[in-house]
Scaffold this active site. Structure first.
Site, PDB file in Angstrom:
ATOM      1  N   ASP A  13       0.814  -1.214   0.000  1.00  0.00           N
ATOM      2  CA  ASP A  13       0.000   0.000   0.000  1.00  0.00           C
ATOM      3  C   ASP A  13       0.850   1.267   0.000  1.00  0.00           C
ATOM      4  O   ASP A  13       1.987   1.270   0.467  1.00  0.00           O
ATOM      5  CB  ASP A  13      -0.852   0.060   1.275  1.00  0.00           C
ATOM      6  CG  ASP A  13      -1.999  -0.916   1.269  1.00  0.00           C
ATOM      7  OD1 ASP A  13      -2.084  -1.737   0.344  1.00  0.00           O
ATOM      8  OD2 ASP A  13      -2.811  -0.851   2.205  1.00  0.00           O
ATOM      9  N   HIS A 159       3.683  -1.775   3.588  1.00  0.00           N
ATOM     10  CA  HIS A 159       3.627  -0.371   3.149  1.00  0.00           C
ATOM     11  C   HIS A 159       4.961   0.043   2.547  1.00  0.00           C
ATOM     12  O   HIS A 159       5.940   0.229   3.267  1.00  0.00           O
ATOM     13  CB  HIS A 159       3.235   0.527   4.320  1.00  0.00           C
ATOM     14  CG  HIS A 159       1.808   0.351   4.723  1.00  0.00           C
ATOM     15  ND1 HIS A 159       1.392  -0.713   5.477  1.00  0.00           N
ATOM     16  CD2 HIS A 159       0.699   1.066   4.426  1.00  0.00           C
ATOM     17  CE1 HIS A 159       0.079  -0.648   5.635  1.00  0.00           C
ATOM     18  NE2 HIS A 159      -0.378   0.423   5.011  1.00  0.00           N
TER      19      HIS A 159
HETATM   20 NI    NI Z   1      -2.837   3.378   3.001  1.00  0.00          NI
END
Ligand code: NI
Length: 203
Positions: A13, A159
């Site tokens: 992400d 992430h």
């Molecule tokens: Ni996010």
């Protein structure tokens, strides 16, 4: 998810994010693993070549809004703008389209889900608690946090960026390799989210 497939979806992400995303792509290529990248529109505009690389190397893409917006507090028009602007940026960058969206912060009020459905998009969250990369925990900790809660059919989220901003995520590539090793040790195979969804729909 039918039991016994022994598959897990690895997702990333908040990118693309320059060399840290490139380092993740290097690891995935070395390990012959395909992942799914939920990208932020404004970051796609900044690093379009990374989108081309993702598609060329067989990864799947998903929409993570234009500005990493909290969709629960947006109007329907605001939600549509965040999502559609990102769709356009993805298509401009690499020619690909995606039917997947991951609302930032996992926000999914009735209004959000309704707006996404209207756009023909499928909402995909994660099933294993996040490893909290923003606290900069180091690769071993990131991998351990994810692996200890992973089961057959899990969707893991890492992430490689920070809400579409440039950020130091140097540990994420190393964590990705540790996660892949840990999954293999347990007989779990990595698939993309579209592949996982296809399993779900299979009889
Ligand atoms: Ni996010």
């Amino acid at each position: 998810m039918p039991a016994g497939r022994r598959v897990v979806a690895l997702t990333f992400d908040d990118g693309p994010n320059g060399r840290d995303t490139a380092a993740v792509l290097d690891v995935l290529a070395e390990e012959s693993v395909h992942a799914t990248f939920f990208v932020v529109g404004k970051a796609v505009e900044r690093d379009p070549e990374l989108l081309r690389r993702m598609v060329n190397e067989g990864h799947a893409l998903g929409n993570h809004t234009w500005s990493h917006a909290h969709l629960n507090i947006r109007t329907r028009e605001g939600i549509e703008r965040e999502v559609s602007r990102t769709e356009a940026a993805i298509e401009r960058a690499c020619g690909a389209q995606t039917k997947l969206v991951r609302p930032p912060f996992g926000a999914r009020s009735f209004g959000v889900l309704e707006a996404l459905r209207r756009l023909g998009l499928e909402c995909v969250l994660w099933s294993v608690p996040l490893a909290r990369e923003w606290d900069r925990p180091g690769a071993e900790t990131i991998a351990r946090r994810l692996l200890e809660r992973t089961v057959d059919g899990s969707i893991l989220a890492l992430h490689d960026g920070d809400r579409g901003e440039r950020a130091e995520r140097g540990a994420v590539a190393a964590a990705t390799r540790l996660v892949i090793d840990g999954l293999r040790a347990r007989g779990l195979r990595c698939v993309t989210v579209p592949e996982m969804l296809a399993f779900r729909e299979a009889p």
